[in-house]
Motif scaffolding. Structure first.
Motif, mmCIF file in Angstrom:
data_model
loop_
_atom_site.group_PDB
_atom_site.id
_atom_site.type_symbol
_atom_site.label_atom_id
_atom_site.label_comp_id
_atom_site.label_asym_id
_atom_site.label_seq_id
_atom_site.Cartn_x
_atom_site.Cartn_y
_atom_site.Cartn_z
ATOM 1 N N ASN A 95 28.958 -28.970 -3.647
ATOM 2 C CA ASN A 95 28.827 -28.201 -2.402
ATOM 3 C C ASN A 95 27.426 -28.406 -1.819
ATOM 4 O O ASN A 95 26.684 -27.464 -1.597
ATOM 5 N N ARG A 96 27.110 -29.673 -1.553
ATOM 6 C CA ARG A 96 25.747 -30.044 -1.178
ATOM 7 C C ARG A 96 25.279 -29.388 0.115
ATOM 8 O O ARG A 96 24.143 -28.925 0.215
ATOM 9 N N ALA A 97 26.144 -29.319 1.114
ATOM 10 C CA ALA A 97 25.726 -28.823 2.431
ATOM 11 C C ALA A 97 25.214 -27.388 2.365
ATOM 12 O O ALA A 97 24.185 -27.059 2.965
ATOM 13 N N ILE A 98 25.903 -26.527 1.632
ATOM 14 C CA ILE A 98 25.501 -25.119 1.632
ATOM 15 C C ILE A 98 24.279 -24.860 0.758
ATOM 16 O O ILE A 98 23.704 -23.761 0.811
ATOM 17 N N THR A 99 23.839 -25.853 -0.018
ATOM 18 C CA THR A 99 22.628 -25.644 -0.817
ATOM 19 C C THR A 99 21.384 -25.527 0.047
ATOM 20 O O THR A 99 20.324 -25.132 -0.439
ATOM 21 N N VAL A 100 21.489 -25.827 1.337
ATOM 22 C CA VAL A 100 20.359 -25.589 2.247
ATOM 23 C C VAL A 100 19.981 -24.105 2.208
ATOM 24 O O VAL A 100 18.807 -23.738 2.379
ATOM 25 N N LEU A 101 20.955 -23.245 1.964
ATOM 26 C CA LEU A 101 20.732 -21.803 1.951
ATOM 27 C C LEU A 101 20.014 -21.335 0.689
ATOM 28 O O LEU A 101 19.593 -20.175 0.609
ATOM 29 N N GLU A 102 19.859 -22.228 -0.283
ATOM 30 C CA GLU A 102 19.173 -21.889 -1.523
ATOM 31 C C GLU A 102 17.768 -22.484 -1.590
ATOM 32 O O GLU A 102 17.097 -22.363 -2.616
ATOM 33 N N LEU A 103 17.327 -23.124 -0.511
ATOM 34 C CA LEU A 103 15.972 -23.660 -0.504
ATOM 35 C C LEU A 103 14.952 -22.521 -0.576
ATOM 36 O O LEU A 103 15.174 -21.443 -0.013
ATOM 37 N N PRO A 104 13.842 -22.718 -1.263
ATOM 38 C CA PRO A 104 12.867 -21.638 -1.419
ATOM 39 C C PRO A 104 12.090 -21.338 -0.145
ATOM 40 O O PRO A 104 11.863 -22.223 0.678
ATOM 41 N N PHE A 105 11.716 -20.091 -0.008
ATOM 42 C CA PHE A 105 10.862 -19.617 1.085
ATOM 43 C C PHE A 105 11.398 -19.997 2.474
ATOM 44 O O PHE A 105 10.658 -20.472 3.327
ATOM 45 N N LEU A 106 12.690 -19.769 2.679
ATOM 46 C CA LEU A 106 13.270 -20.006 4.005
ATOM 47 C C LEU A 106 12.808 -18.957 5.005
ATOM 48 O O LEU A 106 12.909 -19.155 6.215
ATOM 49 N N GLY A 107 12.353 -17.824 4.514
ATOM 50 C CA GLY A 107 11.884 -16.769 5.406
ATOM 51 C C GLY A 107 12.932 -15.732 5.738
ATOM 52 O O GLY A 107 12.738 -14.918 6.645
ATOM 53 N N VAL A 108 14.050 -15.743 5.007
ATOM 54 C CA VAL A 108 15.084 -14.726 5.213
ATOM 55 C C VAL A 108 14.592 -13.413 4.613
ATOM 56 O O VAL A 108 14.261 -13.343 3.430
ATOM 57 N N ASN A 109 14.564 -12.350 5.425
ATOM 58 C CA ASN A 109 13.974 -11.098 4.976
ATOM 59 C C ASN A 109 14.965 -9.982 4.691
ATOM 60 O O ASN A 109 14.653 -9.051 3.941
ATOM 61 N N THR A 110 16.146 -10.038 5.279
ATOM 62 C CA THR A 110 17.106 -8.947 5.125
ATOM 63 C C THR A 110 18.486 -9.491 4.781
ATOM 64 O O THR A 110 18.779 -10.672 4.980
ATOM 65 N N LEU A 111 19.349 -8.594 4.302
ATOM 66 C CA LEU A 111 20.718 -8.990 4.004
ATOM 67 C C LEU A 111 21.458 -9.388 5.277
ATOM 68 O O LEU A 111 22.279 -10.307 5.261
ATOM 69 N N ALA A 112 21.175 -8.710 6.384
ATOM 70 C CA ALA A 112 21.819 -9.062 7.652
ATOM 71 C C ALA A 112 21.435 -10.479 8.069
ATOM 72 O O ALA A 112 22.274 -11.236 8.586
ATOM 73 N N GLU A 113 20.174 -10.853 7.865
ATOM 74 C CA GLU A 113 19.746 -12.223 8.179
ATOM 75 C C GLU A 113 20.424 -13.222 7.248
ATOM 76 O O GLU A 113 20.786 -14.331 7.670
ATOM 77 N N GLU A 114 20.616 -12.839 6.001
ATOM 78 C CA GLU A 114 21.303 -13.721 5.045
ATOM 79 C C GLU A 114 22.740 -13.962 5.489
ATOM 80 O O GLU A 114 23.255 -15.086 5.390
ATOM 81 N N VAL A 115 23.397 -12.936 5.982
ATOM 82 C CA VAL A 115 24.755 -13.091 6.506
ATOM 83 C C VAL A 115 24.750 -14.041 7.698
ATOM 84 O O VAL A 115 25.598 -14.934 7.807
ATOM 85 N N ALA A 116 23.794 -13.874 8.585
ATOM 86 C CA ALA A 116 23.737 -14.702 9.795
ATOM 87 C C ALA A 116 23.558 -16.181 9.467
ATOM 88 O O ALA A 116 24.278 -17.038 10.000
ATOM 89 N N VAL A 117 22.607 -16.496 8.595
ATOM 90 C CA VAL A 117 22.372 -17.917 8.289
ATOM 91 C C VAL A 117 23.530 -18.503 7.499
ATOM 92 O O VAL A 117 23.905 -19.674 7.692
ATOM 93 N N SER A 118 24.121 -17.702 6.615
ATOM 94 C CA SER A 118 25.279 -18.195 5.853
ATOM 95 C C SER A 118 26.442 -18.497 6.783
ATOM 96 O O SER A 118 27.077 -19.564 6.685
ATOM 97 N N ASN A 119 26.743 -17.575 7.696
ATOM 98 C CA ASN A 119 27.848 -17.798 8.628
ATOM 99 C C ASN A 119 27.635 -19.052 9.466
ATOM 100 O O ASN A 119 28.579 -19.807 9.725
ATOM 101 N N ALA A 120 26.395 -19.275 9.876
ATOM 102 C CA ALA A 120 26.102 -20.458 10.692
ATOM 103 C C ALA A 120 26.342 -21.746 9.917
ATOM 104 O O ALA A 120 26.957 -22.687 10.432
#
Length: 338
Positions: A95-120
């Motif tokens: 699942n290589r494409a979604i591993t972008v969401l596991e890169l360190p220090f992306l700057g995601v600060n809240t759970l709502a932001e995590e939902v937004a970037v994951s959905n995108a």
């Protein structure tokens, strides 16, 4: 890739498995551990789907009875069950494409932001096409806050103290700790307590709910409150053949329940975060604050280089690495702007 499509025999068996007598539809979903904040959206989804269909479409949640955590995507690919949760770092090559969401220090600060970037990212064709190779359709994320460490002995609050540190960390988090001299291991969450107890690892990186659910907080002397190097991305997926075999009403019931299930998850997780300091006090765990200077040193050593290497690797494999990384940053900006 294995199992790019189900054989006719397996597809037929799958059809029988989720269409029972009198047209009732029954799905099985493979998760692990026990019911906890991490699975509340799956439980809520099952509740909503049953309500909307008058009990004609039911989803049974199995905690480890159907598959091992690292084999859930394989199970989806062969139609062993209709829905599953997995974490990208368990098998980054699948699942290589979604591993972008596991890169360190992306700057995601809240759970709502995590939902937004994951959905995108989940909506990006590269992610959808890669999952389709496993007969999987991305349904929803399992948003988690930034991971932090628990450990025993003296707190590790200087970067030099990460040298040689054996840490349970997967994906981009493992790469981050490795870049500063740590020794990461990716044992499944269910094995983290035993790894800590036996001395296989010195520290464990988890979100708060997992430190509670898997007992690592009970072995800890300290917890880093603000290291926040990143998090793990754990989608819930459905078998494509099972999804397409649903009636229009059943599919509508499933799809329309996702946002409500996520909202329930966020509310539930928020309540856990509010009581976290009480948990630490109750268990006698020291709350360690890492200095700004150490955090900046950590970020400088790992954020840019690891992201650049990820983009390079993905591009070499024919995936739009830079486009995916840019999508995360653009989505964060948009989420904050709104």
């Amino acid at each position: 890739m294995m199992n790019k499509m189900l054989s006719g025999a397996v597809a037929a068996a799958l059809t029988v498995s989720f269409v029972g007598e009198a047209g009732a539809t029954e799905w099985n979903v493979s998760v692990w551990g026990k019911r906890r904040a991490f699975t509340e959206h799956v439980e809520k989804l099952a509740e909503l789907v049953s309500e909307k269909t008058g009990g004609a479409f039911t989803i049974n949640v199995s905690y480890g009875g159907l598959s091992k955590p690292k084999e859930n995507l394989d199970g989806i690919s062969i139609g062993a069950f209709e829905m599953a949760q997995f974490c990208a770092g368990y098998h980054a090559d699948k699942n290589r494409a979604i591993t972008v969401l596991e890169l360190p220090f992306l700057g995601v600060n809240t759970l709502a932001e995590e939902v937004a970037v994951s959905n995108a990212v989940y909506a990006h064709p590269a992610a959808q096409q890669e999952m389709a190779q496993w007969n999987a359709r991305l349904l929803m994320t399992s948003p988690m806050p930034q991971y932090n460490l628990v450990g025993t002995g003296a707190p590790r609050d200087e970067l030099a103290e990460f040298e040689g540190m054996r840490v349970r960390a997967t994906g981009g988090l493992g790469a981050a700790f490795s870049a500063v001299g740590g020794v990461p291991t990716s044992v499944p969450a269910t094995e983290a307590y035993n790894a800590m107890e036996s001395g296989v690892v010195d520290t464990v990186a988890f979100a708060q709910h997992a430190h509670l659910s898997f007992g690592t907080i009970n072995k800890a002397d300290w917890w880093t409150a603000n290291l926040n190097p990143g998090t793990v991305n754990c989608p819930v997926v459905v078998n494509i053949d099972a999804y397409e075999a649903l009636s229009d009403d059943e599919r509508a019931a499933l799809d329309s329940s996702v946002d409500e299930a996520i909202a329930h998850y966020l509310t539930n997780y928020g309540a856990l975060l509010k009581k976290w300091d009480d948990v630490l006090a109750e268990k006698g765990v020291e709350k360690v604050m890492i200095s700004d200077a150490v955090l900046e040193e950590f970020r400088a050593k790992v954020a840019g280089p690891i992201s650049a290497k990820w983009v390079e690797d993905m591009t070499a494999q024919g995936l739009p690495g830079q486009e995916l990384l840019d999508l995360v940053h653009a989505t964060l900006k948009a989420a904050r702007g709104s």
